[in-house]
Structure formats: C-alpha cells, structure tokens
Scaffold this active site. Structure first.
Site, PDB file in Angstrom:
ATOM      1  N   CYS A  51      25.037  31.461  64.786  1.00  0.00           N
ATOM      2  CA  CYS A  51      24.429  32.923  65.273  1.00  0.00           C
ATOM      3  C   CYS A  51      23.287  32.536  66.120  1.00  0.00           C
ATOM      4  O   CYS A  51      22.873  33.762  67.053  1.00  0.00           O
ATOM      5  CB  CYS A  51      24.101  34.053  64.160  1.00  0.00           C
ATOM      6  SG  CYS A  51      24.629  33.724  62.045  1.00  0.00           S
ATOM      7  N   ASP A  52      22.584  30.999  65.893  1.00  0.00           N
ATOM      8  CA  ASP A  52      21.754  30.871  67.203  1.00  0.00           C
ATOM      9  C   ASP A  52      21.750  30.129  67.918  1.00  0.00           C
ATOM     10  O   ASP A  52      20.599  30.033  69.131  1.00  0.00           O
ATOM     11  CB  ASP A  52      20.477  31.083  66.024  1.00  0.00           C
ATOM     12  CG  ASP A  52      20.170  32.087  65.826  1.00  0.00           C
ATOM     13  OD1 ASP A  52      20.389  33.712  66.195  1.00  0.00           O
ATOM     14  OD2 ASP A  52      19.419  32.971  64.685  1.00  0.00           O
ATOM     15  N   CYS A  78      21.361  29.967  60.575  1.00  0.00           N
ATOM     16  CA  CYS A  78      23.098  29.872  61.099  1.00  0.00           C
ATOM     17  C   CYS A  78      22.984  29.530  62.502  1.00  0.00           C
ATOM     18  O   CYS A  78      23.215  30.127  63.133  1.00  0.00           O
ATOM     19  CB  CYS A  78      23.292  30.849  61.307  1.00  0.00           C
ATOM     20  SG  CYS A  78      25.041  32.244  61.499  1.00  0.00           S
TER      21      CYS A  78
HETATM   22  C1  LIG Z   1      17.509  34.776  58.966  1.00  0.00           C
HETATM   23  C2  LIG Z   1      19.506  35.182  59.538  1.00  0.00           C
HETATM   24  C3  LIG Z   1      20.116  35.146  60.951  1.00  0.00           C
HETATM   25  C4  LIG Z   1      21.619  35.696  60.637  1.00  0.00           C
HETATM   26  N1  LIG Z   1      21.869  35.986  62.360  1.00  0.00           N
HETATM   27  C5  LIG Z   1      22.874  36.562  62.328  1.00  0.00           C
HETATM   28  C6  LIG Z   1      23.751  36.915  63.428  1.00  0.00           C
HETATM   29  O1  LIG Z   1      23.209  36.660  64.467  1.00  0.00           O
HETATM   30  N2  LIG Z   1      25.075  37.455  63.799  1.00  0.00           N
HETATM   31  C7  LIG Z   1      25.341  37.234  62.945  1.00  0.00           C
HETATM   32  O2  LIG Z   1      26.770  37.882  62.426  1.00  0.00           O
HETATM   33  N3  LIG Z   1      25.186  37.028  60.966  1.00  0.00           N
HETATM   34  C8  LIG Z   1      23.142  36.440  61.315  1.00  0.00           C
HETATM   35  N4  LIG Z   1      23.077  36.214  59.647  1.00  0.00           N
HETATM   36  C9  LIG Z   1      24.098  35.794  58.739  1.00  0.00           C
HETATM   37  C10 LIG Z   1      24.227  37.465  57.823  1.00  0.00           C
HETATM   38  O3  LIG Z   1      22.992  38.060  58.120  1.00  0.00           O
HETATM   39  C11 LIG Z   1      24.956  37.834  56.924  1.00  0.00           C
HETATM   40  O4  LIG Z   1      26.413  37.025  57.361  1.00  0.00           O
HETATM   41  C12 LIG Z   1      25.258  39.230  56.745  1.00  0.00           C
HETATM   42  O5  LIG Z   1      23.890  40.398  56.409  1.00  0.00           O
HETATM   43  C13 LIG Z   1      25.514  39.309  54.937  1.00  0.00           C
HETATM   44  O6  LIG Z   1      25.198  40.551  54.955  1.00  0.00           O
HETATM   45  P1  LIG Z   1      25.528  41.735  53.467  1.00  0.00           P
HETATM   46  O7  LIG Z   1      25.987  42.600  53.447  1.00  0.00           O
HETATM   47  O8  LIG Z   1      27.488  40.629  52.612  1.00  0.00           O
HETATM   48  O9  LIG Z   1      24.256  41.397  52.744  1.00  0.00           O
HETATM   49  P2  LIG Z   1      23.063  41.031  52.912  1.00  0.00           P
HETATM   50  O10 LIG Z   1      23.504  41.143  53.974  1.00  0.00           O
HETATM   51  O11 LIG Z   1      22.506  39.671  52.464  1.00  0.00           O
HETATM   52  O12 LIG Z   1      22.774  42.434  52.325  1.00  0.00           O
HETATM   53  C14 LIG Z   1      22.609  41.859  51.149  1.00  0.00           C
HETATM   54  C15 LIG Z   1      22.162  43.410  50.063  1.00  0.00           C
HETATM   55  O13 LIG Z   1      22.036  43.533  48.718  1.00  0.00           O
HETATM   56  C16 LIG Z   1      21.122  44.060  48.659  1.00  0.00           C
HETATM   57  N5  LIG Z   1      20.784  43.291  46.736  1.00  0.00           N
HETATM   58  C17 LIG Z   1      20.756  41.955  45.907  1.00  0.00           C
HETATM   59  N6  LIG Z   1      20.562  42.428  44.717  1.00  0.00           N
HETATM   60  C18 LIG Z   1      20.890  43.460  44.485  1.00  0.00           C
HETATM   61  C19 LIG Z   1      20.330  44.409  43.610  1.00  0.00           C
HETATM   62  N7  LIG Z   1      20.644  43.839  42.660  1.00  0.00           N
HETATM   63  N8  LIG Z   1      20.086  45.704  44.050  1.00  0.00           N
HETATM   64  C20 LIG Z   1      20.289  46.135  44.770  1.00  0.00           C
HETATM   65  N9  LIG Z   1      20.863  45.974  45.722  1.00  0.00           N
HETATM   66  C21 LIG Z   1      20.483  44.109  45.913  1.00  0.00           C
HETATM   67  C22 LIG Z   1      19.784  43.810  49.241  1.00  0.00           C
HETATM   68  O14 LIG Z   1      18.495  43.896  48.972  1.00  0.00           O
HETATM   69  C23 LIG Z   1      20.418  43.270  50.187  1.00  0.00           C
HETATM   70  O15 LIG Z   1      20.560  44.845  50.798  1.00  0.00           O
HETATM   71  C24 LIG Z   1      22.101  35.462  60.123  1.00  0.00           C
HETATM   72  C25 LIG Z   1      21.934  35.742  58.940  1.00  0.00           C
HETATM   73  C26 LIG Z   1      20.074  35.472  58.941  1.00  0.00           C
HETATM   74  C27 LIG Z   1      19.357  34.795  57.518  1.00  0.00           C
END
Ligand SMILES: Cc1cc2nc3c(=O)[nH]c(=O)nc-3n(C[C@H](O)[C@H](O)[C@H](O)COP(=O)(O)OP(=O)(O)OC[C@H]3O[C@@H](n4cnc5c(N)ncnc54)[C@H](O)[C@@H]3O)c2cc1C
Length: 308
Positions: A139-140, A136
C-alpha cells in the site's frame, strides 16, 4: 409471525460495502452492521493510491464514505452497532444478537469482519500511522521511493515486505527481535542475497521520534540505544482476524481465518459466506476485499433463489 431478513452483512469495510451494493442492486433486503470501526481499516490511513479509479489517490475515509453513500443509494440499511453472538444452524435460519440486545433472524450471512494488524504498543505508534508508520508495504511502499526505511518482524510477512521494498527504497533495515528468523528457509536464502537489506538481529525499536512526521527511531540492542534517522517504518508482525464470535460456529484455520471454498466465499455452513481479510491471509488489500465482497453477494443471490 417472525421477521426473517434475507441477508445480514457483518462488517463495514470494502468487503461489507461491496457486498451491500450488489445485494441492494439485486433488490435483496439486507442490513449491514458496522461494528466498532465504521468504514473498516481504511479509515485509519491517509491517502490510498492503489484503489483503481482514483488517479490522484483518495483519502481512506473519503473512499469509505463513497462506498457508504453508494450502498445507501441502493437500499442498504446501515446499523451502527455490532454483533456479539451468532448461532449458525444447518436448518436455513440463523440467529444473531447485537450489543443493543437485538435478536435478528436471517436466511443468510456475509461475514466481513476483517482483521487488525498487530502493533508494537510503543508510544507514538498511533500518532505516526500514515505519517511514517505503515502496516502494508504494497500500500505505502511508493511513498518512500529511494528513501531509507525499516521493517519490523522476523516472519514470512516481514521478509516478503522487505523484498518488495528492496525494489523501491534505498536501504531497508530489517529489525528482528530474536537472533534468528521465523520465516521460511526459502525466504531467508533470498533475503541474504539482497544487497540493500541490512539485517539487525537482537534489536527492537524503543521509541518513535518526530513532530508531525516520523523522523527518527531509537534502536535497542543489548541495552545500547542508537538513534537512527528514518523515513518510514513498516510493522510486519502479523494480523488478528476478527473471528472470536464465530468460534465453534464455523470452520477456521489455526490462525483463526475463516475457511472458504476454492474460488468462492462459501463456508462450511449453508447460507454463511465470508469475504475480505477475514478469509484472506495472503493479499489483504481493499481491492481484493471488495472483489470477494462482490462474490459473496452474488453467491447469496444464488443461494436465496434455491431457498425454500
Ligand atoms: C493503516 C492501513 C493502511 C492501509 N492502506 C491500504 C491501501 O492503501 N490500499 C489497500 O488496498 N489496502 C490498504 N490497507 C488494507 C485494507 O485496509 C484492508 O485490506 C481492507 O480494509 C480489508 O477490508 P475488509 O472489508 O475485509 O475489512 P476491514 O476493512 O478490516 O473492516 C472490517 C469491519 O468489520 C467490522 N466488525 C468487526 N467485528 C464486528 C462485529 N462483531 N460486528 C459488526 N462489525 C464488526 C469492523 O467494525 C469493520 O467495519 C491498509 C490497512 C491498514 C491497517
């Protein structure tokens, strides 16, 4: 009498926990299922510098721990397992099955299962994640200010990430596996005009090299390997939304992202809402996920008011 819960949140990233905090504060009985990655994608990163309220930045894992504690404080029941099957109905009761053979009947569901970045499947890719490798640029990017970086990919995301980084970094090597871009003509036109973006077609990375931090990459072109010193690599080859279990249950786009109404988290099924990256192929940020998580909880609250 069957036990019917008000709301089940599937997923424990920023979207899931933000929804939980709002539901808790509305006194709505709810469970959150954490899935395989409790805390979501942010637990795989080091420091998060763009989440408002933390002027010194905060470790991804600590940020998610704070969200977890805040949700618990307001009554969220956290279940450390995952949902394996869903049966969404139009008749106000939805059935979910967990990997522990639990059957849950719920009036509403918030899907917050996020997405996962596609990886290159090259040795050391995981080791250097947060230590030179990122998925990202928003982000970084700042970590690599005035440094040389590489972006991998030939689609819209890779070109957008490169354009973003061109304002921050010294040189951006855009590494494209094929001899052409997959990205839109508009972005291609733009990218050719930016002087500090160097395009390397027919090229892949064959190795990530370094001790604690990434230091070099091996570039493979026509069977020739060239070692290049690099500060950071951004992998931009796409994402998989975690929506397999919702197939044929809910409306999705052709990439598998859940379709929600305009400015809303409502899906095509009454009582089923979707928040965070699972319905957002565009912004993919912790703050936007938290924002839509909040929206989904407020919409659940309204939905339950009219629930007969
Ligand atoms: C390496 C990395 C670094 C990042 N750094 C940043 C940053 O610095 N700043 C920023 O704003 N964003 C950053 N992002 C992006 C950010 O992490 C995502 O936009 C954000 O986490 C999305 O949130 P979410 O709640 O939609 O889903 P996610 O964080 O993807 O969480 C999804 C959840 O769903 C759960 N899940 C999936 N399937 C099931 C199921 N069948 N049953 C129950 N649970 C399930 C998973 O276990 C997880 O807990 C980064 C992403 C990555 C990969």
């Amino acid at each position: 009498m069957e036990n019917v819960i008000d709301c089940v949140i599937i997923g424990s990233g920023p979207a899931g926990y933000s929804a939980a905090i709002y539901l808790g504060r509305s006194n709505i009985k709810h469970y959150i299922y954490t899935g395989d990655i409790p805390g979501g994608q942010l637990i795989n990163t080091t420091i998060v510098e763009n989440y408002p309220g933390f002027s010194k930045g905060i470790l991804g894992i600590n940020l998610m721990n704070e969200m977890y504690k805040q949700a618990i404080k307001f009554g969220t029941i956290v279940k450390n397992n995952k949902i394996l099957k869903v049966l969404f109905s139009n008749k106000k009761k939805h059935i979910l099955y967990t990997n522990k053979n639990e059957k849950i009947i719920t009036k509403s569901v918030i899907i917050a299962t996020g997405s996962l970045p596609k990886n290159l499947k090259i040795k050391n890719e995981k080791k250097f994640l947060g230590f030179g490798i990122s998925y990202c640029a928003t982000c970084d990017g700042m970590i690599f200010k005035k440094k040389n970086v590489a972006v991998i990919g030939g689609g819209n995301t890779a070109l957008e990430e490169s354009i973003f980084l061109s304002r921050i970094c010294k040189i951006i090597y855009l590494i494209v596996r094929k001899n052409r871009f997959k990205a839109s003509k508009y972005l291609q036109k733009k990218i050719y005009k930016i002087k500090n973006i160097k395009i390397l077609f027919n090229t892949t990375i064959s190795k990530f090299i370094g001790n604690k931090k990434l230091k070099y990459i091996n570039l493979l072109n026509n069977n020739n390997i060239k070692k290049k010193k690099i500060s950071g690599v951004f992998i931009a080859i796409g994402y998989y939304p975690n929506t397999l279990i919702f197939k044929n249950q809910i409306k999705m786009d052709k990439k598998g992202y859940i379709i929600t109404d305009y400015k809303s988290t409502k899906t095509n099924k009454p009582g089923i809402f979707a928040a965070g990256d699972v319905q957002d192929n565009k912004y993919r940020q912790a703050i936007t996920s938290a924002g839509s998580g909040c929206m989904s909880a407020l919409e659940v609250e309204k939905y339950l008011l009219n629930y007969l």
